[in-house]
Design a protein around this motif. Structure first.
Motif, PDB file in Angstrom:
ATOM      1  N   SER A  92       0.809  -1.216   0.000  1.00  0.00           N
ATOM      2  CA  SER A  92       0.000   0.000   0.000  1.00  0.00           C
ATOM      3  C   SER A  92       0.847   1.273   0.000  1.00  0.00           C
TER       4      SER A  92
ATOM      5  N   ARG B 182     -10.791  -1.049  -8.333  1.00  0.00           N
ATOM      6  CA  ARG B 182     -11.544  -0.662  -7.152  1.00  0.00           C
ATOM      7  C   ARG B 182     -13.029  -1.027  -7.293  1.00  0.00           C
TER       8      ARG B 182
ATOM      9  N   ARG C 200     -13.897   2.015   3.354  1.00  0.00           N
ATOM     10  CA  ARG C 200     -13.551   3.351   2.896  1.00  0.00           C
ATOM     11  C   ARG C 200     -14.648   4.349   3.228  1.00  0.00           C
TER      12      ARG C 200
ATOM     13  N   ARG D 194     -13.988  -3.760   1.354  1.00  0.00           N
ATOM     14  CA  ARG D 194     -13.070  -2.622   1.256  1.00  0.00           C
ATOM     15  C   ARG D 194     -13.840  -1.326   1.014  1.00  0.00           C
TER      16      ARG D 194
ATOM     17  N   ASP E 101      -5.938  -0.289  -3.339  1.00  0.00           N
ATOM     18  CA  ASP E 101      -5.763   0.305  -2.012  1.00  0.00           C
ATOM     19  C   ASP E 101      -4.373   0.901  -1.830  1.00  0.00           C
TER      20      ASP E 101
END
Length: 556
Positions: free
Chosen positions: A38, A95, A116, A112, A59
């Motif tokens: 990341s 994403r 977020r 995920r 990410d």
């Protein structure tokens, strides 16, 4: 078969326990690796056998550059993005879950996404919908080259690679600079490029942009041909002055706005105790010089520098100055006095540089800047007969000793102050004309042959130094400014032509042509070359006379 009951676990065979621990360790390594990834800025996994890209890349907020080319990805849409280097689109695609993902991968992506969103709410960041709404207010449309009937192209030469290798350009259309102070705010920058457009005139508001130093207006068909000529010759300062003064070809509305701006400036100037703009323009018109380029001169003067000067007095700068008026009253006396003061001040008593001025009509070119042994160098100093340099220095030394005895002090005057500047020199520098006559012996004296007289109109100026070329240029800049100022004083006072003994009193109005007040001095470029003809110095170049630009208007 051995069975165990580990801490916190159920009873299990030892073999199965080891396998389970290995799987858990592998999963931990994967998680740790994912966390480390990341922080990546750059990633190159090109030409591998990857079949898909891990969603964990989405990410990686710091990832700016990546190479995924050369892999046979299953997702053809993703592969197309990879081949066209659409980095941002690739991350957005991953994403969003991409295509060809299994349920487990989609589930992780959903988790995920929720994580977020939760973090955004926690930090008080606007949601994605708010961002899209904000973006919709600031829209730009990209016109691709393939859709543009006449796209602009920039060619980069190989030479920029080692200087300033990278350049990015685009065209932005539809900008509205009319409302309020939009143009003034836009021009708070120091440069402007509106070249090759369809402009017919330049807005007078440009004159009110004090930070504007560089601008390109070329390639526009301006109605005002005088202004267009200034644009093509890159006279930035002259353009702004011209627009500030109103220019030509303005409509009534534009003229009215210019008049209002002018009154506002005059009011502010009176408030601050600054002279009005009209006085500044009048002052600028009196201190004008025009540069005549070598290419425009049918018979340019050239100075050749021999290799020997490098170890004696290496640097020389020369130019021709035409249109000087030394005839009236004390003009010549003031001229010579100014030269003496420059030798004392900016030339640091000739230790930094030495000035020599000659009557151009008495010089025969080309000239040679050379060195000669003291016993061979012959010169006719100002007010003296021809003499060898060695004997001249000995004679000057005797005169200096006599001065000290008579005045009973150590200081001496005239040429005697500069004798020590040649101490330890095996050869002396000199400037020789086409007939072999020495016309200058720096830093000591000029020749009587090229002496300036009241009738002299055109000057040959020379500055030499053993310190640096830039000092020569700075001194020459100051010398030209000083001559321009003296010329203005002569024209303003309108002195009668005096005799050689030059009375100090000013006479009444003379027969000077009034047009002389606006006639600029002409500075002709002079090249200094080596013996093979290779250019060493050209003065004045585009970068010269900038040190005096606040007092002198240069027309190039």
């Amino acid at each position: 078969m051995v069975q165990v009951t580990p801490l916190g676990r159920k009873e299990i065979k030892a073999k199965d326990l080891l396998r389970q621990l290995q799987l858990e360790a592998e999963e931990q390594r994967k998680q740790k690796k994912r966390q480390n990834v990341s922080g990546l800025h750059n990633l190159d996994v090109g030409n591998n056998q990857l079949r898909e890209l891990p969603a964990a890349l989405a990410d990686c907020p710091r990832l700016k550059e990546a190479n995924f080319k050369g892999n046979q990805l299953k997702d053809k849409r993703l592969e197309k993005m990879v081949n066209s280097c659409q980095m941002k689109a690739i991350l957005e695609y991953l994403r969003a879950g991409g295509r060809g993902k299994g349920k487990a991968e989609s589930g992780r992506e959903e988790a995920r996404k929720k994580k977020r969103e939760k973090q955004q709410r926690k930090d008080g960041v606007d949601g994605e919908q708010d961002e899209l709404e904000e973006a919709s207010k600031l829209l730009v449309k990209v016109l691709h080259v393939s859709e543009n009937p006449a796209p602009l192209v920039v060619k980069a030469s190989p030479g920029v690679k080692d200087v300033r290798a990278f350049i990015v350009c685009c065209v932005l259309k539809g900008v509205n600079l009319k409302p309020g102070n939009a143009l003034k705010r836009f021009l708070s920058a120091q440069s402007l490029d509106v070249g090759n457009n369809q402009l017919r005139e330049l807005p007078a508001a440009l004159a009110d942009c004090p930070r504007l130093k560089e601008a390109n207006f070329k390639g526009n068909q301006l109605k005002d041909k005088r202004l267009e000529k200034m644009v093509n010759s890159c006279q930035m300062k002259a353009i702004l002055e011209y627009l500030r003064a109103g220019g030509r070809g303005k409509g009534k509305a534009e003229s009215g706005r210019e008049e209002a701006r002018k009154k506002k400036r005059e009011k502010q100037q009176r408030k601050d105790g600054v002279d009005g703009e009209q006085d500044e323009l009048e002052e600028a018109s009196k201190l004008l010089v025009k540069v005549l380029h070598v290419s425009e001169n049918p018979a340019p003067l050239v100075v050749k520098a021999s290799p020997g000067v490098k170890d004696v007095r290496a640097f020389i700068v020369c130019c021709v100055l035409k249109g000087v008026n030394l005839k009236p009253g004390n003009a010549l006396k003031r001229f010579l006095s100014a030269q003496t003061k420059l030798h004392e001040d900016i030339c640091e008593k000739r230790t930094a540089a030495t000035i020599a001025t000659h009557d151009l009509q008495l010089i025969k070119g080309p000239l040679l800047y050379d060195v000669q042994p003291p016993e061979e160098l012959k010169v006719t100093p100002l007010g003296r007969k021809e003499i060898k340099a060695k004997d001249l220095l000995r004679q000057l030394q005797l005169e200096a000793e006599e001065q000290r005895k008579q005045k009973k002090r150590q200081n001496v005057s005239g040429l005697h102050k500069y004798l020590q500047l040649l101490d330890g020199k095996d050869n002396y520098p000199c400037l020789v004309d086409a007939e072999g006559v020495v016309i200058s012996f720096p830093p000591i004296t000029n020749s009587e042959k090229t002496k300036i007289r009241k009738e002299t109109r055109d000057l040959f100026l020379e500055v030499t130094s053993d310190t640096s070329l830039q000092i020569c240029k700075d001194v020459m800049d100051t010398l030209i400014l000083k001559i321009a100022e003296l010329n203005r004083v002569t024209l303003e006072n309108k002195e009668d032509s005096g005799s050689d003994n030059e009375s100090d009193t000013l006479s009444g109005p003379g027969n000077l042509n009034p047009s002389q007040n606006v006639q600029p001095l002409v500075v002709e470029q002079v090249r200094v070359v080596d013996t093979d003809g290779n250019l060493k110095v050209l003065y004045p170049s585009k970068t010269d006379l900038t040190t005096v630009s606040s007092l002198l208007t240069v027309i190039r």
